[in-house]
Design an enzyme around this catalytic site. Structure first.
Site, PDB file in Angstrom:
ATOM      1  N   ASP A   1       0.904  -1.147   0.074  1.00 27.44           N
ATOM      2  CA  ASP A   1      -0.035  -0.043  -0.084  1.00 27.44           C
ATOM      3  C   ASP A   1       0.953   1.234  -0.143  1.00 27.44           C
ATOM      4  O   ASP A   1       1.526   1.363   0.920  1.00 27.44           O
ATOM      5  CB  ASP A   1      -0.773   0.127   1.317  1.00 27.44           C
ATOM      6  CG  ASP A   1      -2.069  -1.008   1.171  1.00 27.44           C
ATOM      7  OD1 ASP A   1      -2.556  -1.643   0.190  1.00 27.44           O
ATOM      8  OD2 ASP A   1      -2.405  -1.419   2.417  1.00 27.44           O
TER       9      ASP A   1
ATOM     10  N   ASP B   1     -13.681  -3.603  -1.138  1.00 30.82           N
ATOM     11  CA  ASP B   1     -13.544  -3.338   0.206  1.00 30.82           C
ATOM     12  C   ASP B   1     -14.852  -3.650   1.094  1.00 30.82           C
ATOM     13  O   ASP B   1     -15.892  -2.994   0.863  1.00 30.82           O
ATOM     14  CB  ASP B   1     -12.844  -2.007   0.372  1.00 30.82           C
ATOM     15  CG  ASP B   1     -11.432  -1.614  -0.309  1.00 30.82           C
ATOM     16  OD1 ASP B   1     -10.808  -2.769  -0.416  1.00 30.82           O
ATOM     17  OD2 ASP B   1     -11.208  -0.377  -0.658  1.00 30.82           O
TER      18      ASP B   1
END
Length: 268
Positions: free
Chosen positions: A11, A130
């Site tokens: 990330d 998500d």
């Protein structure tokens, strides 16, 4: 049967690898090119590189960083964050990515999934979902979130997963927002619900804290791959340790190169 996979996740924000808990409280975890090269050499099966602030900040993925990262590794490499057009997909694939991950843009323009699959092949199109579990008052199931987990779309996760698979997504990257960074274990109910609902591989993400959690995601959660971040970034476990554990459990995992050579040595 297709071998199960271990996939480190990078990330990235402001050019650095970061990690948080439940998508907040981000801390620095290192240089993305350095970490990507380390995991590639360590025997990871693939990598995922997510520019986590690109969509929220309304900009494109950092293509130069993608190019340098792709040049440093010898394993398949998925890139996501801020991809909103066929041109954006093309640019990233030309920069060296093997696949692209669509999240907010897939919700906003589902046809982008179909267009991408038609032009580049289903194997190049990953849809990232998500997911956050609904409260008891809201009913059972999970909602789809976008914009880095900041916005609830109201879409049901399992229904959305079916839709994008029908559109041509070749893989689903499924992150439990509730488990993200907690190291309390993957959401096995979520992972299994999606894996059983779609005909494409599902990557389990969010919550790995120990060897048992990873094995559970692949066995009980029926995931095709386990995404890992904190455990590897912080040196709690190595790719080698995880693979050795999964092999001992009898799972079909690609062995490390040194294991392949030793297995093939008959002493002659």
């Amino acid at each position: 049967m297709v071998a199960l996979r271990l996939i480190p996740c990078l990330d990235v924000a402001d050019g650095r690898v970061v990690k948080g808990v439940n998508f907040v409280g981000l801390r620095d975890a290192g240089d993305p090119v350095e970490l990507a090269c380390r995991y590639s050499l360590a025997g990871a099966d693939e990598l995922v590189f997510l520019d986590i602030a690109a969509t929220y900040e309304g900009r494109a993925t950092l293509v130069d960083l993608v190019r340098r990262t792709a040049d440093a590794v010898t394993i398949p490499f998925t890139v996501g964050g801020g991809i909103g057009s066929i041109e954006g997909i093309t640019e990233l694939l030309r920069a060296g990515a093997d696949k692209v991950s669509l999240n907010s843009s897939a919700v906003r323009t589902p046809d982008l999934v179909a267009q991408g699959a038609d032009r580049f092949g289903c194997q190049c199109i990953v849809v990232a979902i998500d997911a956050r579990r609904r409260s008891e008052q809201e009913g059972c199931g999970w909602d789809v979130y976008v914009k880095g987990g900041r916005q609830n779309t109201g879409l049901d996760v399992v229904s959305w997963a079916r839709q994008v698979a029908d559109l041509g997504a070749g893989e689903i990257l499924l992150t439990s927002m509730d488990g993200d960074g907690t190291q309390a274990g993957y959401d096995l109910e979520l992972t299994r619900a999606v894996a059983e609902a779609v005909p494409v591989p599902v990557i389990a993400s969010g919550g790995a804290g120990c060897l048992e959690h990873i094995a559970e995601a692949l066995i009980k959660g029926k995931a095709s791959a386990a995404l890992l971040a904190s455990l590897l970034h912080d040196g709690v476990l190595s790719v080698e340790e995880i693979k050795q554990d999964l092999l001992r459990r009898g799972l079909l995992i690609r062995p490390l190169e040194n294991e392949e050579s030793s297995h093939g040595d008959n002493g002659s």
